[in-house]
Design a protein around this motif. Structure first.
Motif, PDB file in Angstrom:
ATOM      1  N   UNK A   1      -9.925  -4.441   3.206  1.00  0.00           N
ATOM      2  CA  UNK A   1      -8.695  -4.720   2.470  1.00  0.00           C
ATOM      3  C   UNK A   1      -8.750  -3.935   1.159  1.00  0.00           C
ATOM      4  N   UNK A   2      -7.738  -3.157   0.918  1.00  0.00           N
ATOM      5  CA  UNK A   2      -7.673  -2.423  -0.340  1.00  0.00           C
ATOM      6  C   UNK A   2      -7.312  -3.418  -1.452  1.00  0.00           C
ATOM      7  N   UNK A   3      -8.193  -3.587  -2.448  1.00  0.00           N
ATOM      8  CA  UNK A   3      -7.965  -4.638  -3.454  1.00  0.00           C
ATOM      9  C   UNK A   3      -6.668  -4.441  -4.237  1.00  0.00           C
ATOM     10  N   UNK A   4      -6.293  -3.196  -4.492  1.00  0.00           N
ATOM     11  CA  UNK A   4      -5.071  -2.971  -5.271  1.00  0.00           C
ATOM     12  C   UNK A   4      -3.835  -3.381  -4.474  1.00  0.00           C
ATOM     13  N   UNK A   5      -3.775  -2.945  -3.216  1.00  0.00           N
ATOM     14  CA  UNK A   5      -2.595  -3.249  -2.394  1.00  0.00           C
ATOM     15  C   UNK A   5      -2.487  -4.756  -2.148  1.00  0.00           C
ATOM     16  N   UNK A   6      -3.616  -5.398  -1.865  1.00  0.00           N
ATOM     17  CA  UNK A   6      -3.563  -6.841  -1.623  1.00  0.00           C
ATOM     18  C   UNK A   6      -3.346  -7.606  -2.928  1.00  0.00           C
TER      19      UNK A   6
ATOM     20  N   UNK B   1       0.820  -1.217   0.000  1.00  0.00           N
ATOM     21  CA  UNK B   1       0.000   0.000   0.000  1.00  0.00           C
ATOM     22  C   UNK B   1       0.850   1.261   0.000  1.00  0.00           C
ATOM     23  N   UNK B   2       2.010   1.183   0.647  1.00  0.00           N
ATOM     24  CA  UNK B   2       2.895   2.354   0.715  1.00  0.00           C
ATOM     25  C   UNK B   2       3.802   2.428  -0.516  1.00  0.00           C
ATOM     26  N   UNK B   3       3.623   1.516  -1.455  1.00  0.00           N
ATOM     27  CA  UNK B   3       4.424   1.540  -2.690  1.00  0.00           C
ATOM     28  C   UNK B   3       5.885   1.159  -2.472  1.00  0.00           C
ATOM     29  N   UNK B   4       6.159   0.368  -1.434  1.00  0.00           N
ATOM     30  CA  UNK B   4       7.553   0.063  -1.110  1.00  0.00           C
ATOM     31  C   UNK B   4       8.043  -1.286  -1.642  1.00  0.00           C
ATOM     32  N   UNK B   5       7.164  -2.011  -2.340  1.00  0.00           N
ATOM     33  CA  UNK B   5       7.606  -3.292  -2.913  1.00  0.00           C
ATOM     34  C   UNK B   5       7.862  -3.112  -4.416  1.00  0.00           C
ATOM     35  N   UNK B   6       8.916  -3.734  -4.907  1.00  0.00           N
ATOM     36  CA  UNK B   6       9.270  -3.597  -6.324  1.00  0.00           C
ATOM     37  C   UNK B   6       8.359  -4.466  -7.192  1.00  0.00           C
TER      38      UNK B   6
END
Ligand code: BG6
Length: 487
Positions: free
Chosen positions: A77-82, A30-35
């Motif tokens: 649960x945010x569908x995009x982040x999950x 969700x925080x955009x920290x995964x590549x």
């Protein structure tokens, strides 16, 4: 974002994966920290498939949105982040002790890998050995291989040393990330900022001004379903050389030259090594008996599932530590931790020495409340300091007041189960919040005399829902001191 890598989770079907790793990865996503190139490969001995594991983990994530007792405090649960995490999940069936599993693993991974050992401690050594023997720990230019090891790391000094020696035969110290989840707590990390970014604190943070320090980790929960783990473990091993020592190191270490991992870890190791091995006479062990918790009747430890009816395992420890260095010589550090206590409270309280009293004696004041600075980690993150002021009126009479702040009043809370920073740091290769071999061994060395003396020793009893056995009060009373109340 962190560099792309594969997170191989040994114990993909286990509790830690569900409760902490997945929510943490979801928050990182969700925080955009995964590549983009991030991948998860779950390994476990049960039958499953990629889709099956995805469905299982999606289901537990969803159950957490209803379950208010999990660490994951989200309503939806945010569908995009999950979705980002979910579609990257893969599964490999494998027995942790069978070399064939590692051959299969080798076919499934390449490039940078973090191996996460979310398994029972008895597997740590053999998994690392198998990874090493299969050539899976060899790093190449631009491709790292790291291993995250959960606690408990050893069960005494000798076993921790043996485990360190065993894993260090397979890979370099810089590849091992030994977890202590207390270091994932924001307020614990913030202790360094508090101490070293404020010029007014450091000058008084020493034996000339500090009378003593109290470190508390009190829980209201009992041993729950973990009796089989807890019976041979007990509160001392479970909490002291690891979690409480983290708090001790953060509050008492010397200022490091930088926040670079080795600089911080060296100061922590120096501090832990300066702790005088604890005398059995300076420690108390207790066990809860039946009582009440939050108005509900609860059973005693001996009646918990998987616990022996005559168990002498301690669920409470209080002890006095001496740090033999120039800053702290002669300043006692009192540590206590226990289950089924009155209140949940994790904090460090610094008790300062009193000022000269003469000035006040003549005004009829009989006692000055000590200045106590409380740094609270759980359940609320914040700080309070007791000061003495004049009561309004014609006479010089004193009253004590407290100045307080709560982190939540200043900083919006970010979703956090406590493993986000730890996972992210491991992927970027920052080992500051992980335990180096010497940090672990220094913690065990300090408590080793107690572990030896307590084999088969009696425990003091305390009723569930109280502040611990009276023997723990005596430990401070003999020094003319008292524990702070928990509430
Ligand atoms: C764990 C212990 O490491 O820490 C548990 O095994 C304990 O027994 C827990 O309850 C406490 O952690 P926290 O973050 O809830 O204070």
């Amino acid at each position: 974002a962190a560099p792309p890598c594969t997170l191989v989770i040994f114990g993909a079907a286990g509790d830690l994966t569900k409760r902490l790793l997945m929510p943490a990865l979801y928050n990182l996503s969700g925080a955009g920290l995964l590549a983009e190139g991030f991948r998860i490969l779950g390994v476990d001995h049960n039958d499953n498939t990629d889709e099956g594991l995805r469905a299982d983990l999606t289901q537990t994530m969803e159950s957490f949105t209803k379950d208010k007792t999990s660490e994951f405090h989200a309503d939806r649960i945010d569908p995009a982040a999950w979705g980002f995490v979910r579609e990257r999940i893969h599964f490999l069936k494998g027995d942790f002790e069978d070399p064939a599993s590692y051959a299969a693993l080798k076919d499934r991974i390449g490039g940078s890998v973090v191996f996460y050992l979310a398994v029972a401690a008895r597997f740590f050594g053999s998994i690392v050995e198998q990874l090493g023997q299969a050539g899976l720990l060899a790093q190449s230019e631009g491709a790292f291989r790291r291993v995250v090891i959960e606690k408990p790391f050893g069960s005494d000094l000798a076993s921790a040393q043996a485990l360190n020696a065993r894993i260090l035969r397979q890979a370099d110290e810089s590849q091992f990330f030994r977890i202590d989840h207390f270091l994932g707590k924001e307020t614990v990390q913030s202790l360094m900022a508090l101490r070293f970014a404020n010029g007014m604190l450091e000058p008084v943070w020493r034996r000339e001004y500090v009378d003593h320090v109290q470190i508390t980790a009190a829980e209201t929960i009992g041993v729950e379903e973990r009796g089989a783990f807890y019976e041979p473990t007990g509160a001392l091993r479970d909490m002291v050389p690891n979690h409480l020592f983290q708090l001790l190191c953060m509050v008492a270490m010397e200022p490091p030259n930088s926040f670079e991992a080795e600089a911080v870890r060296t100061e922590k190791a120096k501090l832990a090594e300066a702790v005088r091995p604890i005398e059995p006479g300076d420690a108390v062990r207790g066990q809860y008996t039946a009582g009440t918790e939050g108005g509900q009747a609860v059973v005693g430890y001996r009646d918990e599932p998987h616990v022996a009816a005559d168990s002498r395992t301690e669920t409470y420890v209080a002890l006095k530590l001496q740090i033999e260095n120039w800053r702290w010589a002669g300043v006692p550090f009192y540590l206590r931790t226990g289950k089924r206590m009155t209140d949940r409270l994790t904090e460090i309280a610094i008790h300062f020495k009193p000022p000269p009293f003469r000035l006040f004696r003549e005004t009829g004041v009989t006692e000055l409340a000590p200045n106590v600075m409380r740094l609270t980690i759980d359940p609320e993150q914040g700080s309070s300091t007791v000061l003495n002021v004049k009561r309004p009126g014609p006479k010089m009479a004193l009253g004590s007041v407290a100045t307080r702040f709560r982190y939540a009043d200043f900083f919006p809370e970010k979703p956090n189960v406590g493993y986000e920073t730890l996972l992210y740091d491991c992927m970027v290769g920052d080992a500051t919040l992980f335990q180096r071999a010497d940090n672990i061994e220094a913690g065990w060395a300090a408590v080793d005399p107690l572990l030896k003396a307590w084999k088969g020793a009696d425990v003091a009893f305390y009723a569930a829902g109280t502040d611990g056995p009276t023997e723990a009060d005596d430990l401070l009373a003999r020094d003319g001191r008292r524990w702070l109340p928990l509430g």
